[in-house]
Design a protein around this motif. Structure first.
Motif, PDB file in Angstrom:
ATOM      1  N   GLY A 368      59.031 -60.406  -0.200  1.00  0.00           N
ATOM      2  CA  GLY A 368      59.335 -59.967   1.227  1.00  0.00           C
ATOM      3  C   GLY A 368      60.075 -58.706   1.124  1.00  0.00           C
ATOM      4  N   LEU A 369      61.037 -58.884   0.405  1.00  0.00           N
ATOM      5  CA  LEU A 369      62.251 -57.829   0.681  1.00  0.00           C
ATOM      6  C   LEU A 369      61.488 -56.515  -0.009  1.00  0.00           C
ATOM      7  N   ARG A 370      60.647 -56.565  -0.987  1.00  0.00           N
ATOM      8  CA  ARG A 370      59.833 -55.432  -1.388  1.00  0.00           C
ATOM      9  C   ARG A 370      59.172 -54.678  -0.160  1.00  0.00           C
ATOM     10  N   ALA A 371      58.484 -55.624   0.336  1.00  0.00           N
ATOM     11  CA  ALA A 371      57.439 -55.220   1.520  1.00  0.00           C
ATOM     12  C   ALA A 371      58.452 -54.689   2.489  1.00  0.00           C
ATOM     13  N   ILE A 372      59.504 -55.208   2.836  1.00  0.00           N
ATOM     14  CA  ILE A 372      60.227 -54.615   4.182  1.00  0.00           C
ATOM     15  C   ILE A 372      60.561 -53.234   3.705  1.00  0.00           C
TER      16      ILE A 372
END
Length: 564
Positions: A368-372
């Motif tokens: 999720g952090l990569r996508a954020i």
């Protein structure tokens, strides 16, 4: 007639207010519940007692149950009448604590059940009566007795139809009563625990588990209660060998509550834990967390930085997420894009993009952090840094111009630096990105209604620890408003460690937590214990409560005595 007496006595006879009360009573709301929106329950009881020339009891110590009448008439009758027999009358008399002495139906029930003895009513405020009924009869006593006498336990034991048993109106009512009491007592968790020969229900209130008072026969309804909770959470009631997790959304007396459900098979049956998240609870600002002015200024300064990492540490349930939400509220503006990834999303924040972790679909903190980072955020909140991958992405995010907020499970602020390095993050990266580390705990606050000033040896011990012979200190006592615990509500205690040049240099050359802690104290960091002792000096909490949660840096009393 009753309404006229009460409105006049309480000074609420104004025409507009009278019309409002009459409308709500006509709609079915109990008169006493309506009046409590405008007056104190003790005041309501005193006015009614004066008008009817009856005794009025407002203290728990005055409400001593009469065991003879309690057993003679039976739990179900007392619960149905919402009354309790108390001592103090002539021998053989039936002295009854009740909310409404004009409730002729309830008094007639008691007269018939007692063999013709006319009840002698005593007026008691509603909260005090409810507490006494719960303590003496057990929560849902009438419901449990009805179910047991109806031999529901035989159906449950035989496993004939758990769904039907769980959807019995009485079981539904019993579960609702437990949920309602938990909310009224400000519980954050409810534990349903099976043991050999008994079924325990406990509430976590202000961080401490408290046994709920339930009738002993509750254990015979264990399977039906667990099945009812499974149905509410849309879980498989036939699965009793594997853990299950679910969610429930409830509306209880106008309050919308999210409930996280966890079920685990134990030795004597299935244990259930409910985490209660009250959507109606207002999110607090930084002032509401308990931070001192200096701490708020340091936290606000770190939040104003364009990039870097802010870490909040502490054990589960220490208020880390609440502090981060309070910080986001400070910087939540139209010109700032904020994205969070959490497990779970506990409160919905207007104007902030929130993501729920879902490991079943591969949506982890790291993924999720990569996508954020592809959504052009200014500020990112990561619910927790659990592994090296998440830590590395958070570091890279801060290096590329983002402000990252997250939590770690460490005992104090300096340990957070050591933890990141132990995860495999290069010390120079940790030193160049971390801007502030906050460690915190939640201490219980003394009940304002019953706290007592300490004297004698008890005071001497606290004063010696505070190193202040003039201090006025308090301890817990216990009253009906705090359910005898002596505490009501919680407040944060904090230690804040801004990363100074001195600390950055030291962290790049050593991973010894003790050296980092001493350097931080040399830079002016106030440790958790000292921050907690400042609340003791203010009379907000007790020394025992602070020592229960923060003992780091504790010196022997003899050393403090020599210093003083």
């Amino acid at each position: 007639m009753m309404m006229d007496i009460m409105l006049q006595g309480l000074g609420l006879a104004a025409s507009d207010l009278r019309a409002q009360v009459e409308a709500r009573v006509a709609a079915g709301d109990p008169l006493f519940s309506v009046l409590e929106d405008h007056a104190d329950p003790d005041q309501i009881a005193r006015v009614l007692a004066t008008a009817l020339d009856l005794p009025c009891l407002t203290e728990t110590s005055e409400l001593l149950p009469d065991r003879v009448w309690l057993e003679r008439i039976g739990v179900r009758v007392w619960a149905a009448a919402r009354a309790l027999p108390i001592t103090g009358g002539p021998a053989g008399a039936l002295r009854v604590a009740c909310l409404d002495p004009l409730d002729r139906q309830a008094l007639e029930i008691l007269r018939a059940a007692s063999g013709g003895v006319i009840p002698d009513p005593v007026v008691v405020p509603r909260p005090l009566l409810q507490q006494a009924l719960g303590e003496q009869l057990g929560l849902g006593a009438d419901t449990v007795q009805t179910l047991v006498e109806g031999r529901l336990e035989e159906v449950v034991d035989q496993g004939v139809d758990l769904t039907e048993a769980a959807e019995d109106a009485s079981i539904i009512r019993l579960v609702n009563q437990v949920l309602q009491e938990a909310l009224e007592r400000r519980a954050t968790d409810i534990h349903f625990e099976p043991f050999e020969g008994r079924f325990s229900v406990r509430y976590r209130i202000d961080g401490v588990l408290v046994e709920a008072r339930l009738p002993p026969d509750i254990r015979r309804l264990q399977a039906a209660i667990v099945s009812r909770l499974k149905i509410l959470a849309q879980l498989d009631i036939a699965e009793k060998r594997l853990p299950q997790d679910g969610r429930i959304t409830l509306r209880l007396k106008g309050r919308e509550v999210d409930v996280r459900v966890g079920i685990i098979p134990m030795l004597h049956g299935e244990a259930v834990v409910l985490r209660l998240l009250d959507r109606g609870a207002a999110l607090i600002g930084l002032e509401g967390t308990g931070m001192s002015t200096g701490h708020r200024q340091r936290f606000a300064h770190a939040l104003s930085l364009p990039h870097g990492i802010i870490l909040v540490t502490g054990p589960t349930g220490s208020g880390k997420t609440t502090s981060l939400y309070a910080g986001l509220g400070l910087i939540n503006r139209p010109d700032t894009k904020i994205i969070t990834i959490e497990d779970p999303v506990e409160y919905h924040l207007d104007g902030i993009n929130q993501i729920q972790v879902d490991t079943r679909t591969g949506l982890t903190f790291a993924a999720g952090l990569r996508a954020i980072l592809r959504h052009d955020p200014d500020v990112v909140l990561v619910g927790e840094i659990r592994d090296r991958e998440t830590a590395e992405i958070a570091i890279q995010a801060s290096l590329t111009g983002h402000l990252v907020l997250s939590t770690l499970h460490t005992n104090d602020a300096p340990s957070a630096i050591t933890r990141l390095i132990d995860m495999g993050i290069e010390p120079y990266l940790v030193c160049s990105t971390v801007e502030l580390v906050v460690a915190q705990r939640l201490v219980r606050l003394l009940c304002r209604h019953c706290r007592q000033e300490l004297t004698g040896a008890a005071r001497d011990e606290v004063v010696l620890r505070l190193n202040d012979p003039t201090a006025v200190v308090y301890g817990p006592q216990g009253c009906r408003l705090c359910h005898g615990s002596g505490y009501h509500g919680r407040c944060g205690i904090f230690e804040m460690m801004p990363m100074s040049d001195h600390l950055r240099h030291l962290a790049s050359t050593t991973t010894a937590t003790q050296e980092l802690r001493q350097a931080a104290r040399d830079d002016g960091m106030e440790v958790l214990l000292d921050n907690g002792l400042s609340l003791v000096r203010q009379g907000l909490t007790s020394l025992a409560e602070v020592l229960r949660l923060a003992r780091q840096g504790l010196e022997p009393l003899t050393a403090i005595g020599r210093a003083s």
